[in-house]
Scaffold this active site. Sequence first.
Site, PDB file in Angstrom:
ATOM      1  NE  ARG A  90      -6.685  -2.517   0.229  1.00 37.06           N
ATOM      2  CZ  ARG A  90      -6.132  -1.614   1.012  1.00 37.06           C
ATOM      3  NH1 ARG A  90      -4.880  -1.232   0.830  1.00 37.06           N
ATOM      4  NH2 ARG A  90      -6.827  -1.057   1.980  1.00 37.06           N
ATOM      5  CB  THR A 362       0.487   4.644   0.888  1.00 40.67           C
ATOM      6  OG1 THR A 362      -0.330   3.993   1.859  1.00 40.67           O
ATOM      7  CG2 THR A 362       0.088   4.235  -0.499  1.00 40.67           C
ATOM      8  CB  THR A 380       0.367   0.934   0.977  1.00 37.74           C
ATOM      9  OG1 THR A 380       0.573   1.418   2.294  1.00 37.74           O
ATOM     10  CG2 THR A 380      -0.871   0.056   0.974  1.00 37.74           C
ATOM     11  CG  ASN A 382      -2.492   0.340   6.564  1.00 41.72           C
ATOM     12  OD1 ASN A 382      -2.856   1.364   5.996  1.00 41.72           O
ATOM     13  ND2 ASN A 382      -3.107  -0.110   7.635  1.00 41.72           N
ATOM     14  CG  ASP A 404      -6.630   0.333   5.155  1.00 37.99           C
ATOM     15  OD1 ASP A 404      -6.622   1.235   6.009  1.00 37.99           O
ATOM     16  OD2 ASP A 404      -5.893   0.353   4.154  1.00 37.99           O
ATOM     17  CB  SER A 433      -7.559   0.869  -0.668  1.00 44.59           C
ATOM     18  OG  SER A 433      -6.495   1.746  -0.939  1.00 44.59           O
ATOM     19  CB  SER A 434      -7.961   6.176   0.839  1.00 45.67           C
ATOM     20  OG  SER A 434      -8.883   5.984   1.876  1.00 45.67           O
ATOM     21  N   GLY A 454      -0.810   8.685   1.921  1.00 49.20           N
ATOM     22  CA  GLY A 454      -1.467   9.570   2.887  1.00 49.20           C
ATOM     23  C   GLY A 454      -2.734   9.019   3.502  1.00 49.20           C
ATOM     24  N   GLY A 455      -2.947   7.695   3.444  1.00 48.91           N
ATOM     25  CA  GLY A 455      -4.127   7.106   4.101  1.00 48.91           C
ATOM     26  C   GLY A 455      -5.393   7.793   3.620  1.00 48.91           C
TER      27      GLY A 455
HETATM   28  N1  GLY Z   1      -3.586   1.527   3.532  1.00 47.86           N
HETATM   29  C1  GLY Z   1      -4.068   2.783   3.111  1.00 47.86           C
HETATM   30  C2  GLY Z   1      -5.065   2.672   2.038  1.00 47.86           C
HETATM   31  O1  GLY Z   1      -5.094   1.689   1.324  1.00 47.86           O
HETATM   32  O2  GLY Z   1      -5.878   3.551   1.910  1.00 47.86           O
END
Ligand code: GLY
Length: 552
Positions: A90, A362, A380, A382, A404, A433-434, A454-455
């Site tokens: 990350r 992403t 990603t 983002n 984020d 993050s998701s 998909g965020g």
């Molecule tokens: N940038 C989207 C995530 O990491 O959730």
Amino acid sequence: MVLGLLLSASGLPAAAFRPVAARHAMVVSSEPYACEAGLEILRAGGNAVDAAVAVGFALAVTLPEAGNIGGGGFMVIRLAGGECLVVDYREEAPAAASRGMYLDAEGTLIPGASREGVLAAGVPGTVAGLALAHRKYGKLPWRRALAPAIRLAARGFPVSFELSQSLLADRDSLGKFPESRRIFLRDGRPYEPGEIFRQPELAKTLRQIARDGPAAFYQGRIAQAIVATIEKHHGLIQLSDLRQYQAKVREPLRGSFRGYDILTVPPPSSGGVGLIEMLNVLEPLDLAAPNSYESIRVIAETMRHAYADRAAYLGDADFAPVPVRGLTSKEYAAELRSEIPKTKAEVAVRAGRPADFEAPETTHFSVVDAEGNAVANTYTLNGSYGCYVAVEGAGFLLNDEMDDFTAKLGEPNMFGLIQGEANAIEPHKRPLSSMTPAIVVQGGKVRLVLGSPGGGTIINTVLQVLLNVLVYHMDVRQAVTAPRFHHQWMPDQLVMERWGFSADTLHKLEGAGYQLEMRDRMGACEAIEIDPTTGWRFGAADPRAAGKAAGY
Ligand code: GLY
């Protein structure tokens, strides 16, 4: 259900949406050239990690909206022998970052500051992450794994309809930065489908990474180019931020669901915690028929709880205490289950109290090799095209991952997610993050490899695909194709894919008090299922993206 597939008259599985079948190995990615790059490496004798490295670098060439070397992500690796780890690559906040950096003198969020321009960029992790995975498990030389990406960048590739449309959609933002305008908009003559897109600067950058390893990116010419671009546009990342960046090996987050083992990512992603928390709640429940009113209601209520907890507790656990054990415990799930109302009926959901409480775009790809090693990788920039700034002379875009973080308590990020104190900006911290790359193991063998972009919707997409296979016995192609819904606690809306649900079901959900928000599509899950009996690999590229599954 792979085991129980009915055969049609042709002898092929009688599935509505047929997955791609392969005897030995499979790659699934949201972009076909990158998928082929992975397959080339597998055929050349590479393992799943070599192929993942090849796909990761190839996507940086062929899918510039999300594929990257200027961003970051998470990789779950499970070897055939059972060893499993997560590579956390990350992005992280530069040393000069601070919690008020996106606020004006009145404490108001400065519009767009965390999304566009170099101030939005975190220190990139992708090159370090892919190199770490390769160093630990790669079989082919590093250079060989990068060869397809270098070729794609140097010789070019025909622009797809989707890429041309995607570039057009973001032309205003890309056009604000001369280097991005030159590379991605050809100085105002956007690429038509079928035209060849060559990226000589990116080819040079990739060759340097192939020759000198990650040091080229974090210390050498590329690092200097990044810092020069950042300085020119008044950003914060310095050479020292790049030099100190390390991808981290983490223990996977483990859960169980109806006899299956779930391997996924710990913080700084909320994806694994959310996925396991929801699976625990749903485990003993009758989930009715897929996408029926009753199943949507129960799953949506579970989503609301998990996302309320996400907002309250989740952040980079290296900086703030995160009650991972409590949130993912079966006991806590039982408490949440007892709170699921019979109808939605105005019940306000707040974050619970887990036992150990102390205090768009992403991309995902999945790989399985002939030995049974598996990689689930989500990475990603983002938003699409990240912060829109290309590094001068180096040919790649920087991320806007700083969005984020919690830029201001109570204010949503670009995915409408409200986030908490645990995710406040601090130097060298990683934004929450998701991303939810995941591997499901059955009886000691990999059964399913999956993940999605998909965020904020990512966790729920992975949850639903997983339930579609494990509970509703869909084959993997049906499972990724089936319509999806999403609830993220705030805003208090049930988001539904427009095309997928009957008017009767929608009407009943509205009657139960849900405010419905219709969306064209959610996520792009790229998944592989392995038949537990025969070992055949079934790949499914989500029809929501123009990807590809290929194997041999
Ligand atoms: N940038 C989207 C995530 O990491 O959730």
